[in-house]
Scaffold this motif. Structure first.
Motif, PDB file in Angstrom:
ATOM      1  N   GLU A 270      -6.295  -3.059  -8.354  1.00  0.00           N
ATOM      2  CA  GLU A 270      -4.532  -2.220  -8.596  1.00  0.00           C
ATOM      3  C   GLU A 270      -4.737  -1.279  -9.815  1.00  0.00           C
ATOM      4  O   GLU A 270      -4.381  -0.084  -9.663  1.00  0.00           O
TER       5      GLU A 270
ATOM      6  N   ARG B 164       6.841  12.886   4.712  1.00  0.00           N
ATOM      7  CA  ARG B 164       6.375  12.637   6.319  1.00  0.00           C
ATOM      8  C   ARG B 164       6.030  11.540   6.544  1.00  0.00           C
ATOM      9  O   ARG B 164       6.750  12.355   8.745  1.00  0.00           O
TER      10      ARG B 164
ATOM     11  N   ARG C 186      -5.522   4.571 -11.843  1.00  0.00           N
ATOM     12  CA  ARG C 186      -5.425   5.427 -13.054  1.00  0.00           C
ATOM     13  C   ARG C 186      -6.555   6.706 -12.375  1.00  0.00           C
ATOM     14  O   ARG C 186      -6.665   7.952 -12.827  1.00  0.00           O
TER      15      ARG C 186
ATOM     16  N   ALA D 264      -5.760   3.134  -0.186  1.00  0.00           N
ATOM     17  CA  ALA D 264      -4.925   1.683   0.020  1.00  0.00           C
ATOM     18  C   ALA D 264      -4.847   1.420   1.394  1.00  0.00           C
ATOM     19  O   ALA D 264      -4.882   0.280   1.381  1.00  0.00           O
ATOM     20  N   GLY D 265      -5.629   2.019   2.355  1.00  0.00           N
ATOM     21  CA  GLY D 265      -5.181   1.840   3.638  1.00  0.00           C
ATOM     22  C   GLY D 265      -3.875   1.755   4.104  1.00  0.00           C
ATOM     23  O   GLY D 265      -2.874   1.874   3.223  1.00  0.00           O
TER      24      GLY D 265
ATOM     25  N   MET E 135      -1.942  10.242   3.867  1.00  0.00           N
ATOM     26  CA  MET E 135      -1.487  11.876   3.326  1.00  0.00           C
ATOM     27  C   MET E 135      -1.744  13.006   4.289  1.00  0.00           C
ATOM     28  O   MET E 135      -2.413  12.985   5.335  1.00  0.00           O
TER      29      MET E 135
ATOM     30  N   ASP F 225       4.477  12.772   1.158  1.00  0.00           N
ATOM     31  CA  ASP F 225       3.786  12.133   2.239  1.00  0.00           C
ATOM     32  C   ASP F 225       4.586  10.623   2.502  1.00  0.00           C
ATOM     33  O   ASP F 225       4.449  10.838   3.931  1.00  0.00           O
TER      34      ASP F 225
ATOM     35  N   PRO G 103       1.053  -1.282   0.269  1.00  0.00           N
ATOM     36  CA  PRO G 103      -0.092   0.222  -0.281  1.00  0.00           C
ATOM     37  C   PRO G 103       0.917   0.971   0.165  1.00  0.00           C
ATOM     38  O   PRO G 103       0.837   2.490  -0.483  1.00  0.00           O
TER      39      PRO G 103
ATOM     40  N   TYR H 217       1.471   3.862  -3.025  1.00  0.00           N
ATOM     41  CA  TYR H 217       0.315   4.340  -3.185  1.00  0.00           C
ATOM     42  C   TYR H 217       0.539   6.240  -3.205  1.00  0.00           C
ATOM     43  O   TYR H 217       0.073   7.310  -2.700  1.00  0.00           O
TER      44      TYR H 217
ATOM     45  N   LEU I 182      -6.959   1.647  -9.342  1.00  0.00           N
ATOM     46  CA  LEU I 182      -6.407   2.667  -8.102  1.00  0.00           C
ATOM     47  C   LEU I 182      -4.865   3.444  -9.312  1.00  0.00           C
ATOM     48  O   LEU I 182      -3.969   4.866  -8.944  1.00  0.00           O
TER      49      LEU I 182
ATOM     50  N   PRO J  23      -4.350   7.931  -5.689  1.00  0.00           N
ATOM     51  CA  PRO J  23      -4.508   6.018  -4.931  1.00  0.00           C
ATOM     52  C   PRO J  23      -4.401   5.945  -3.583  1.00  0.00           C
ATOM     53  O   PRO J  23      -5.516   5.414  -2.577  1.00  0.00           O
ATOM     54  N   SER J  24      -3.794   6.594  -2.346  1.00  0.00           N
ATOM     55  CA  SER J  24      -3.758   6.902  -1.334  1.00  0.00           C
ATOM     56  C   SER J  24      -4.858   6.471  -0.163  1.00  0.00           C
ATOM     57  O   SER J  24      -5.241   5.961   0.781  1.00  0.00           O
TER      58      SER J  24
END
Lengths: 231, 624
Positions: free
Chosen positions: B5, A24, B10, B18-19, B252, A21, A13, A16, B8, B14-15
């Protein structure tokens, strides 16, 4: 102030999240880990981190690099030991070493990046066909892509920045590996090469079908590229 | 690469989907008897700034027999991809489709997120209407401030939780587990919950009758044992209430990207327009030692570099000055800042602000709310012009050079004299700036106005809202009056506030309008780039419902209100008295002063305010 070089991976994950980020994340992770990170002076102090090269959002990195200044000396193994369990899912510290306090920035030494892209083929497609497509592409003297920056369109020839390109097909899995130009003299993005292969190249996929990982980063040595870690 | 995936790859950011964040909990799916998803009907950045999510996530995941995962409203680009690729809306933790969960809980923070709830249900593959869902589907529950007038979304939600969630969620999980083991079906479960758990409202178990003039005639339970009135839940021992010191650290940048520690709950001030001031009564303060301990744990568990002391009115916390000093002494050296979300209009607050902003002098915001003393008395905002003068003088003398003043326009009884008062106040602040020696080029006063929205359970629930034209005229007038190069004026388009009023005071008949607007494409109505007023008007017209009737009608005190069966603990008699006092321009005391204004909450809920330092208030008996 002692400077340390960290080799880490960023996948799952974590791939992404944007570069900003990630910076951070490292700020928070080092604080959770209790590392005595050095901060810049001024009204808005920020941690003294410096990274080799940002990863595009969605692309994993198997060997990424950062430099980190601490306020006091600490055993490199201790840094890894403390930081690794404090990183979010998808990050892993692979190695830490001390470098000279004023070691040149990673970004300035960077010259080449290796990528691996994999995708599931929807239809039959042979390795021979793939290699023909690759050979054809590599024989071109110019590969022009259009890049947009600040609303302006610019044509760039990426061919000189493609150092190697190979591929294979195993069952339904297609794999492409490549070494591309990165750093202060220019960049070639893996998607640019992949979209050329899938478009005019005839590979029955789109560049967004590929799962891309950056597998290694290199500096330019006297006798060719050397892994960034060995500089 | 799987479908998700690909999707994500596109979408933007995406985060969001995404978890994998720090402190996120991924439990063994098969070990949990009750599987819940917390659904926030707005984007990740907004939802992850919400303290309620972190509290409930922590409470449920602490249980051995239950799990809670999260889902946020997918942004429009993601919605497009999900629909195109036929991917059902999924949770962040296990990326399971929401239909696999037992309970899906929405938080209702503001009316303009209602269309997103319908959209999320649809993206999850569920029928939006409660009556169309069957036993194989998750229970859809909702709570939060807008649950106090649940009627406009009663058609879509199976069960509402009224009031604070910390304790009731435990009871709900326990009861769900037992009933599930017994093999109870959906209807049976809802009935049992409504009968046995105080604070639960199951709208399908009530019938609403209307009069010929369209007002509500009655709201009556249709099944045995279901309470006629639903009272709110409150946490009695707030100091010991379960509070997450290991909150999820967002992946984020989010709206509030910092440690949020709740120093007190409730507010004693009694501003007559304020719904939160009623819903979160009584005021309860946490002990300073509890706060210091929680902050210490949160800093080492999150790595955040900022602590926000949150509440409806943090400057009112009894020990706020020593607390701030203590935290700065403990963490200032390590580069950790302290921030206060809101300031009172007095010199004391400036001293506090000085403490917390030792280096950077960003702007200060004050909320006089109204431009004249007369109107401030009407709304019971007990600040004087002298308070404002003191506060801004102190701010300018202490190095601030920009001040923001926040007002509401369209308040009950407002005249153009009150607008003149806003302009005069702004000019006075400029004048004070000069007198305090703020350099000419740096001095800046920002005036910001929002339009008054009458809300349920407040003294102004009977008041009409100003029409769009009235509000636009007032904005135009102020724009002229505030023509000054040192003053800038911000305002919002009033259309959003109009719909907010319609839904805040609406009844069950609005359900079909909401559904129609959503079908036409309403999404993210709180976001100006997505809000489409014309589309909403079309929906009202097609359903033959006049939105103006809801927002612009002056309501009689005798009328049955669509939300009268949902009780916030503050008596209706008190609200009527407050309304009358408002119109007469009479203020009401702050219950922190030691005098009880007689709102009726303490005797009704058998609780007392818990204010540190022993301010004892003897509550007046509730009038029935």
């Amino acid at each position: 102030m002692p400077r340390y070089r960290l080799k880490f991976s960023k996948d799952g994950p974590a791939r992404y999240s944007s570069h900003l980020d990630m910076v951070r994340f490292f700020d928070r992770s080092t604080r959770r880990a209790g590392l005595p990170v050095a901060f810049s002076e001024g009204f808005n102090p920020h941690p003294k981190f410096s990274f080799a090269a940002p990863l595009p959002v969605g692309v994993g990195g198997l060997e990424e690099y950062m430099d980190m200044d601490l306020k006091e000396y600490m055993e490199p193994a201790e840094i890894a030991h403390r930081l690794d369990p404090n990183l979010p899912e998808g990050y892993k510290i692979l190695s830490v070493k001390q470098v000279p306090d004023h070691a040149p920035a990673l970004m300035a030494q960077l010259a080449r990046a290796a990528y691996r892209a994999t995708a599931t083929l929807p239809t039959g497609y042979s390795e021979v066909e793939l290699n023909t497509a690759i050979d054809h592409l590599m024989k071109l003297e110019e590969i022009t892509v259009i890049r947009e920056a600040k609303g302006k369109r610019k044509e760039v020839n990426i061919r000189p920045g493609i150092f190697s390109l190979t591929g294979g097909v195993k069952g339904h899995i297609l794999e492409v590996t490549m070494e591309l130009l990165i750093g202060s003299t220019g960049n070639v993005r893996p998607e640019e090469v992949l979209s050329r292969l899938s478009g005019a190249g005839g590979v029955p996929l789109e560049s967004e079908d590929f799962r891309i990982r950056r597998t290694a980063l290199f500096a330019q040595g006297n006798a060719g590229p050397v892994p960034l870690w060995e500089v | 690469m799987n479908k998700l995936e690909k999707v994500l790859a596109r979408v933007q950011k995406p985060s969001r989907y995404a978890g994998g964040e720090w402190n996120a909990v991924k439990k063994d799916w098969d070990q949990a008897d009750v599987k819940m998803a917390f659904a926030f009907p707005d984007v990740y950045e907004v939802g992850m700034s919400h303290l309620g999510l972190q509290i409930l996530y922590h409470i449920v995941n602490k249980r051995k027999d239950a799990l809670m995962e999260r889902v946020f409203a997918p942004w429009t680009d993601m919605e497009e991809q999900l629909r195109k690729e036929n991917i059902l809306l999924f949770s962040l933790e296990s990326q399971r489709p929401l239909v696999d969960f037992d309970i899906l809980g929405f938080t209702l923070q503001y009316e303009m997120s209602f269309s997103n709830i319908l959209n999320m249900l649809d993206l999850a593959g569920l029928p939006v209407r409660s009556e169309d869902r069957n036993n194989t589907m998750p229970l859809i529950i909702a709570g939060g401030p807008c649950a106090f007038n649940p009627e406009p979304i009663a058609d879509f939600i199976d069960l509402f939780v009224i009031g604070e969630g910390e304790e009731i969620i435990q009871e709900l999980i326990q009861a769900y587990k037992e009933l599930k083991q017994k093999g109870a079906d959906r209807r049976e479960m809802l009935w049992q919950f409504a009968k046995n758990i105080p604070g639960i409202y199951v709208p399908s178990l009530y019938e609403v009758q209307y009069r010929a003039d369209n007002t509500v005639a009655s709201v009556m339970p249709v099944k045995e044992g279901v309470p006629a009135k639903i009272g709110k839940r409150i946490v009695r021992d707030f100091d010991n209430a379960d509070f997450p010191t290991n909150p999820i650290v967002p992946s984020m940048g989010v709206v509030h990207d910092r440690i949020m520690v709740e120093v007190l709950r409730g507010c004693t001030r009694g501003c007559r327009f304020c719904q939160a001031g009623v819903l979160y009564r009584p005021v309860r303060e946490k002990k300073p030692e509890t706060l210091v301990r929680q902050v210490a744990e949160m800093i080492s568990n999150t790595g955040h570099d900022e602590i926000s002391l949150t509440s409806l009115s943090t400057a009112d916390y009894t020990g706020v000055a020593p607390l701030v000093k203590n935290l700065l002494d403990l963490y200032g050296e390590r580069g950790v800042n302290v921030s206060l979300p809101s300031l009172r209009l007095d010199a004391f607050s400036i001293d506090l602000a000085k403490e917390v902003q030792k280096v950077r002098k960003s702007g200060l915001t004050f909320a006089p709310e109204a431009g004249t003393q007369r109107l401030r008395d009407v709304i019971n905002k007990n600040v004087t012009e002298e308070n404002l003068v003191d506060a801004v003088t102190s701010a300018f003398k202490n190095g601030w050079s920009s001040v923001k003043l926040y007002f509401m326009i369209g308040l009950p009884t407002e005249t153009y004299e009150d607008l003149d008062g806003i302009a005069a106040m702004a000019k006075k602040v400029v004048q004070i700036g000069y007198e305090c020696g703020v350099p000419r080029g740096r001095l800046k006063v920002t005036v910001s106005t929002s339009s008054f929205v009458p809300k349920s359970h407040t003294a102004f629930q009977w008041e009409p809202q100003n029409t769009l034209q009235e509000l636009k005229d007032k904005q135009k007038y102020l724009k002229e009056k505030l023509r000054d190069k040192r003053i800038s004026y911000n305002w919002h388009d009033p259309e959003t506030g109009f719909l907010e009023a319609v839904f805040a005071k609406g009844d069950r008949r609005l359900g079909k309008v909401l559904e129609s607007a959503w079908t036409k494409g309403a999404r993210f109505d709180g976001w100006s780039e997505h809000f489409d007023y014309a589309l909403w008007l079309e929906a009202f017209e097609e359903e033959k419902i006049d939105p103006k009737w809801y927002a612009y009608r002056k309501i009689n005190h005798e009328e049955i209100l669509p939300w009268d069966h949902i009780e916030a603990g503050v008596g209706k008699k008190f609200l009527i008295r407050e309304h009358k006092k408002a119109v007469a321009g009479q203020p009401t005391v702050d219950c922190r002063s030691g005098q009880c204004p007689g709102c009726g909450l303490c005797p009704t809920l058998e609780i007392k305010p818990s204010i540190l330092g022993g301010a004892e208030i003897a509550p007046i008996q509730a009038e029935v």
